[in-house]
Enzyme design. Sequence first.
Site, PDB file in Angstrom:
ATOM      1  N   SER A 181       0.797  -1.589   0.108  1.00 50.79           N
ATOM      2  CA  SER A 181      -0.431  -0.043   0.284  1.00 50.79           C
ATOM      3  C   SER A 181       1.425   1.222   0.364  1.00 50.79           C
ATOM      4  CB  SER A 181      -1.401   0.084   1.479  1.00 50.79           C
ATOM      5  OG  SER A 181      -2.269  -1.319   0.640  1.00 50.79           O
ATOM      6  N   LYS A 188       0.511   3.909  -2.155  1.00 53.78           N
ATOM      7  CA  LYS A 188      -1.443   4.619  -2.484  1.00 53.78           C
ATOM      8  C   LYS A 188      -0.256   5.905  -2.395  1.00 53.78           C
ATOM      9  CE  LYS A 188      -4.732   2.168  -0.221  1.00 53.78           C
ATOM     10  NZ  LYS A 188      -4.039   0.450  -0.051  1.00 53.78           N
ATOM     11  N   SER A 248      -6.029   3.556   4.892  1.00 54.38           N
ATOM     12  CA  SER A 248      -5.455   1.998   3.218  1.00 54.38           C
ATOM     13  C   SER A 248      -6.540   1.147   2.211  1.00 54.38           C
ATOM     14  CB  SER A 248      -4.879   1.260   4.310  1.00 54.38           C
ATOM     15  OG  SER A 248      -3.962   0.562   2.883  1.00 54.38           O
TER      16      SER A 248
END
Length: 650
Positions: free
Chosen positions: A234, A237, A487
């Site tokens: 993640s 992101k 997330s």
Amino acid sequence: MRKIIAELNKESDNFYAEMLTKTLGVVTKGKGSFNAGTDAIADFMVKAGIVNKYRQVDGSGLSRLDLISPQQIVELLTYVQTREYKEDFEHSLPVAGVDGTLKDRMKGTSAENKVRAKTGSMSGVHSLSGYTLTANGDKLAFSVFLNGVRSTKPASAFEDAVAVLLSSSLSQEAGENSTTDSPSSTLAALLNPILEQESMRGVAIGMIVGSLDHKNKEQILYARNADALLTPASNMKLLTSAVALRELGPDYTFKTELYVSSLPDKQGTINGDVIIKGYGDPTLQTDDPSGIKDGTGLLRFVQALREKGITRVNGRIIVDESQYDAKHLGTGWAWDDESYGYNAQISALAVNRGAVRLDYQPGVREGSPVAVTIHPKTDYVQIRNEATTTPAGTENTFKIERERGKNNIRLTGSLPLGEEPDYERIAVEDPAIYTGMVLKEAMEQNGIKVSKQSEVQKGVIPSGSYKISELQSPPLRDILIYGNKNSDNFYMEMLLKRLGADKKGAGSAEAGIEVVQESLQKNGTNPAFDMVDGSGLSRYNQISARQVSSVLISMANHSSFEHFYRSLPIAGVDGTLKNRMKQTDAENNVHAKTGTLQGVSSLSGYVTTKDNERLYFSIIMNGYTDASKNFTDVQDQLAAALAKVSLTHH
């Protein structure tokens, strides 16, 4: 059998390997499953002296969840040399310049006809392991693993060069290479011992730390494998949200539109269709208790229809998802995660993040069904509850799964009395139709009759339709706070496709990625990284700690920095860092994005030192560990050490 093994290895046949794995399960464990087969292989590995620190989930190596080191492969190859089947095994391997997957490699070199080795390649990954005869007649076992490969040709060339070198002669002892390329001895003395703990053995770690407060230009204070391309999970992101702020702006909003194909008659009847068009608003919701607090309320459309005096609809409910492409799942997403909310399908029109929420708890007494409620209450999904309540203290085997490609959800297993109430978000098949269905059900519940023949169908707004209402999402800056702190994969994928639609005229992940890469390159990020989605769910993403840090640096100098910084989880305070780094100097100081996949863990963001110097850092870890907590514990120690350090500069 020896013919089958030869076909399997020489042609690298995945189907043969998987069939053989399940056969091993049947023969040794009485069960024809991957688990039974890999258990049988694990028993064999124990005999070879390889007891743990590796993971195998299939027979062919197609899965990216397989983890093993070159040293373990060499130990296995060495063990085989002591067994009676060693010749059959060796003869099954491709021969350099002669046959199988090595037929066209190493021709006309000293390795031709001397190297017998198994090849391996998939996006970003390359390997070659086997045996070679040296010039003086010795037989060597060797293994080369390359991860973070962006092009196959140089990877093969490197492996071939190693094999050729081994087959000619060896005059030097191999030496250990130091992996630290750090200019700051202060930080090296502080951070290296943390990174070199036993729990990190065999883990590939890329890390970089730098200062934002150096008056001339930012200075790198520590680097370790900082250019290794690793799977970031993640941390991807950070790229999506940074570029969204740059290219769309913090005040950007998503719209959702409602049309009718004909106006109501005097009785309030529409002899036509109701059309809802999505533009990728990730916050569109009904009752989604786990979603963003002030998302876009879909039921406001029902209110709008009523305000227009509409009491009956004789046509269809048409859902228009044409703003985005029809590819609902990301490249490289795991098929076996498809039923979970974090793996929701991406459509330009999706309510409640493309999922339903099932709240559950043990039934009233032993033997009674597990108690379950669904949000929103909809007939779009069918629930089969086969799960039962068992005595307190018994094993919890409760499971919720959606049948692949369908909206049938099954609850199985047992939930012991005394277990706390909990919930699971289950992704639905076809989120646009789901949204239309939820709207239709809400219309009926609120006094708007819908014809029995009326269906929810995909389509586009018919020409000559009348716009009844338009909803606006919260601003991008608020969307990012939810998306980064929690997330949320769905939020970031919706955002990535919006970038593509707005800037390239194509609502696809590919177009969105083009926007991200161009924007980052313009702002100083080396473009040699692989991005295939917006959330980091895919294992095909590859990026280095240095590239992630360049995004952190360029955002620190951008007018939207405050919004970017505010969107990151705060250590010990909120989001995915809420329960980490408590009672350390990092608490309420570190603002950073987490990343987690099996065998992958990352943490990148900002920290302020004891003497108020602002640092950026990026840590990416790939490899085997027996518990993901080993990864996060080390990251927390590193971040706390940075928060505590005092760097006095001359």
